[in-house]
Design an enzyme around this catalytic site. Structure first.
Site, PDB file in Angstrom:
ATOM      1  N   CYS A 381       0.838  -1.197   0.000  1.00 56.30           N
ATOM      2  CA  CYS A 381       0.000   0.000   0.000  1.00 56.30           C
ATOM      3  C   CYS A 381       0.883   1.263   0.000  1.00 56.30           C
ATOM      4  CB  CYS A 381      -1.003  -0.058   1.149  1.00 56.30           C
ATOM      5  SG  CYS A 381      -2.495   0.860   0.750  1.00 56.30           S
ATOM      6  N   HIS A 515      -3.706  -5.120   0.570  1.00 57.96           N
ATOM      7  CA  HIS A 515      -3.120  -5.653   1.806  1.00 57.96           C
ATOM      8  C   HIS A 515      -3.183  -7.181   1.817  1.00 57.96           C
ATOM      9  CE1 HIS A 515      -2.519  -1.863   3.976  1.00 57.96           C
ATOM     10  NE2 HIS A 515      -3.564  -1.447   3.295  1.00 57.96           N
ATOM     11  N   GLU A 517      -1.550  -9.195   3.508  1.00 62.06           N
ATOM     12  CA  GLU A 517      -1.383  -9.771   4.855  1.00 62.06           C
ATOM     13  C   GLU A 517      -2.726 -10.125   5.496  1.00 62.06           C
ATOM     14  OE1 GLU A 517      -0.955  -6.651   4.008  1.00 62.06           O
ATOM     15  OE2 GLU A 517      -1.357  -5.224   5.628  1.00 62.06           O
TER      16      GLU A 517
HETATM   17  N1  GLN Z   1      -2.069   6.614   2.789  1.00 62.77           N
HETATM   18  C1  GLN Z   1      -2.134   5.857   1.573  1.00 62.77           C
HETATM   19  C2  GLN Z   1      -3.485   5.959   0.917  1.00 62.77           C
HETATM   20  O1  GLN Z   1      -4.459   6.312   1.555  1.00 62.77           O
HETATM   21  C3  GLN Z   1      -1.791   4.408   1.831  1.00 62.77           C
HETATM   22  C4  GLN Z   1      -2.822   3.707   2.652  1.00 62.77           C
HETATM   23  C5  GLN Z   1      -2.322   2.421   3.245  1.00 62.77           C
HETATM   24  O2  GLN Z   1      -1.126   2.163   3.267  1.00 62.77           O
HETATM   25  N2  GLN Z   1      -3.214   1.615   3.765  1.00 62.77           N
HETATM   26  O3  GLN Z   1      -3.594   5.673  -0.240  1.00 62.77           O
END
Ligand code: GLN
Length: 543
Positions: A381, A515, A517
Site C-alpha cells: 500500500c 493488503h 497480509e
Molecule cells: N495513505 C495511503 C493511501 O491512503 C496508503 C494507505 C495504506 O497504506 N493503507 O492511499
C-alpha cells in the site's frame, strides 16, 4: 440449531480474549462444526477506521469492506472463515443506527432507552446472519466492570433467557497473577470478577485462566467453589511460545470437551488436529532463519502491524524458517547521516501501509537502497506508493515526484482517488469529505499481466485482494515508469488503477496497492509472503 458462546474478560485487559475465542473456534471447527466469530466493542467510535493504530492496533478490513477490530484477523487466521460486516459492532454503530431510526420517527410516541432499545439492537446483531452455523462465538470487548460494557453484558444475559441454556454458554477469561513474595498464584481477582458478572445475572459456565505456571489443585478447587463452576470447567491457559500452540494446549486442558458438555452435546465428532500439529512443528523446529527489516511508522506498537507480522510468520512457515523481524522507524533514515547501513545486511526489506507524511522520505530511502543493492523489497500500500515515487524520481528523472497526500510534492505521481469502479457501479468521493468509512475498502479484483513475477507467484490471471486506501498511482506516469523498468504487473479490470508493480531485473522487488497480509493463514500462507520469504532466504545465503 445455532448455539452461542459468549466470551467475556475479567481482571485486566490484554489477556488475549480474541486469541482465546479464535482458538476455541478452531477446536470446534476441527470437530467438523461450522463456526462464526464476532466481536462486540463497547467504545463509541462507529468503527476503528478513524482511530490511530497506537490507540487500537491495526484496523482489520473484511472482504465486504468493513473496518474492524484486529481480533477479526485472529478469527480468520485460526478458522479460515472470512469475516463480514455483520461480525463487528460497536456502541457507536448501535447508537448511530438507533438515533437515525428515532429521527425517522420509527419509535414515534416512545421513549428511547438503553433497555430495551440498545440491548435489543445488540441482540439483533448477535442473532443476525447466523443461519447454517453450529456455533457463533461472540467476544465482548473490554473488561467486566467497564461502564461502556454494561449494555452488552445485559444483552447477553437476556439471550440466555431468550434462547435457553442449551443454546448459550458463557466463557470468562481471567488472570491468575503470581505473587513472588507469597510464592502463589492468586485467585482473588478472578473471584471478584466473577462476583461482578454474577451481580448482573451472568453465571459463567467456564473459567479460562491465564497463568504463567500450572494451577495447583487447591487453587482450582477454590475457584470452582467460590465462582460456582464445576472443577473441570476451570481451564488453565498457560503462556505459550507461539500463538499457534493455543488450540492444542486448550484441547489438552479439555476446553472443547467442557464447552460441548455445557451445551449437553454427547455425540460430538472427534477433533482432527493434524493441521495444528503440523503448524506447531514447523514453528517450533525451523530449519533456518531470515532477517527482515520492517521500515514503518507505528513500529513502537507491534499490534499496529498484527496481520503483517503473522503473514511473515506464515511465509516463514511455508519455507520452514524462523523470521527475525527488525522493526525500524522510517524517520531513522531521513537525516543526511542516516544509518542506512543498518539495512544493508538484512535479507529483506518490507515497507508496510501507513497514512500521513511523517517518515515517508525514510521509506523512499529504504526502497532506493533495496532497489540499488538487489535486496528483496516488498512494498504494501503506502510501501508500494513510496517505491513508485522513488522510481519516478531516480529512474524516470521526475523531479519533485511525490504524493498529494503530503505537503512536499511538486508532481503528484500518487494522487487522491475521486472515483473508481465497484462491480458495475462507480463509487465517488468528494475531496475534503468525511474520513470515516470512505476509503476504497474491501475486496476488489485485479488482473495479472502474463509473464510477470506476480502472475507466476499467484498462478492465476485474476485475483481478489483487500484494499484500504484513498490515494493511487497516477496512471499517466505508467508508460514513463515502464520505459525505465518498473512493470505494472497487476491492474484493476478496467485498467484504471495500478494494483501491482515489480522490477523484473531485480531478484524480488514487488509493490502492491492492496493488503495481502489480511488474507494469509498459517495453514494457507499468502503466496506473496511465501515468495518474499523464499527470496529473503536466498538472499541470506548470499550475505
Ligand atoms: N495513505 C495511503 C493511501 O491512503 C496508503 C494507505 C495504506 O497504506 N493503507 O492511499
Amino acid at each position: 440449531m445455532t448455539r452461542f458462546i459468549f466470551v467475556t474478560g475479567g481482571v485486566v485487559s490484554s489477556l488475549g480474549k480474541g486469541l482465546a475465542s479464535a482458538a476455541l473456534g478452531a477446536l470446534l471447527q476441527a470437530r467438523s462444526y461450522k463456526v462464526r466469530l464476532r466481536k462486540l466493542d463497547p467504545y463509541l467510535n462507529v468503527d476503528p477506521g478513524t482511530m490511530s493504530p497506537y490507540q487500537h492496533g491495526e484496523v482489520y478490513v473484511t472482504d465486504d469492506g468493513a473496518e474492524t477490530d484486529l481480533d477479526l484477523g485472529h478469527y480468520e487466521r485460526f478458522t479460515g472463515v472470512p469475516a463480514r460486516q455483520s461480525d463487528s459492532v460497536t456502541t457507536g454503530r448501535i447508537y448511530s443506527d438507533i438515533i437515525a431510526a428515532e429521527r425517522r420517527g420509527d419509535y414515534l410516541g416512545g421513549t428511547v432507552q438503553v433497555i430495551p432499545h440498545v440491548t435489543d439492537a445488540i441482540k439483533q446483531f448477535v442473532l443476525k446472519d447466523t443461519e447454517g452455523h453450529d456455533f457463533v462465538l461472540c467476544e465482548i470487548g473490554g473488561t467486566v466492570g467497564d461502564i461502556e460494557g454494561q449494555p452488552f453484558l445485559e444483552a447477553i444475559r437476556q439471550l440466555r433467557n431468550d434462547l435457553g441454556p442449551e443454546r448459550t454458554v458463557y466463557v470468562h477469561l481471567t488472570l491468575l497473577p503470581y505473587i513472588p513474595s507469597a510464592g502463589e498464584l492468586k485467585t482473588k481477582p478472578t473471584q471478584h470478577s466473577v462476583k461482578e458478572l454474577r451481580s448482573i445475572g451472568i453465571q459463567p459456565d467456564i473459567l479460562l485462566c491465564r497463568c504463567d505456571r500450572p494451577i495447583p489443585e487447591g487453587e482450582r478447587k477454590k475457584m470452582a467453589l467460590f465462582c460456582n463452576v464445576r472443577g473441570d470447567a476451570v481451564i488453565q491457559a498457560l503462556d505459550v511460545k507461539s500463538i499457534y500452540e493455543v488450540p492444542l494446549r486448550y484441547h489438552e486442558e479439555g476446553l472443547d470437551d467442557v464447552v460441548l458438555r455445557a451445551f449437553g452435546i454427547k455425540d460430538a465428532p472427534r477433533p482432527d488436529l493434524g493441521r495444528w500439529h503440523d503448524i506447531v512443528q514447523r514453528v517450533t523446529a525451523p530449519e533456518g532463519k531470515v532477517n527482515i527489516a520492517i521500515v514503518g511508522k507505528y513500529t513502537g506498537l507491534k499490534d499496529a502491524y498484527k496481520s503483517l507480522s503473522e503473514a511473515l510468520m506464515h511465509g516463514s512457515i511455508a519455507n520452514r524458517v524462523m523470521p527475525e523481524l527488525q522493526w525500524l522507524d522510517a524517520e531513522l533514515f531521513e537525516s543526511d547521516d542516516a544509518p542506512i547501513h543498518q539495512l544493508e545486511g538484512v535479507d529483506g526489506i518490507l515497507v508496510p501501509g501507513g497514512f500521513g507524511e511523517r517518515g515517508t522520505e525514510g521509506k523512499i530511502a529504504a526502497a532506493k537502497l533495496a532497489r540499488e543493492r538487489n535486496i528483496p523489497y516488498f512494498g504494501i500500500c503506502l510501501g508500494m506508493q513510496m517505491a513508485v515515487i522513488e522510481a519516478a524520481r531516480n529512474l524516470a528523472g521526475i523531479e519533485g515526484a511525490g504524493s498529494s497526500e503530503f505537503n512536499n510534492y511538486k508532481v503528484a505521481v500518487v494522487g487522491v482517488m475521486t472515483e473508481w469502479q465497484r462491480g458495475n457501479q462507480v463509487e465517488r468521493r468528494e475531496r475534503g469529505g468525511n474520513l470515516g468509512g470512505t476509503m476504497r475498502l474491501g475486496e476488489y479484483p485485479c488482473d495479472l499481466l502474463p509473464g510477470t513475477k506476480a502472475r507466476a507467484i499467484y498462478g492465476s490471471d485474476r485475483i481478489q485482494e483487500r484494499h484500504r486506501h484513498r490515494y493511487e498511482i497516477n496512471i499517466n506516469y505508467k508508460q514513463q515508469l515502464e520505459d525505465k523498468g518498473l512493470v505494472f504487473s497487476g491492474m484493476s479490470p478496467d485498467r484504471s488503477l495500478p494494483e501491482i508493480v515489480e522490477i523484473p531485473t531485480h531478484p524480488w522487488f514487488v509493490g502492491v496497492q492492496f493488503h495481502p497480509e489480511l488474507k494469509s493463514k498459517p495453514f494457507a500462507p499468502h503466496p506473496l509472503f511465501a515468495s518474499f520469504v523464499e527470496a529473503a532466504v536466498k538472499q541470506s545465503r548470499l550475505v
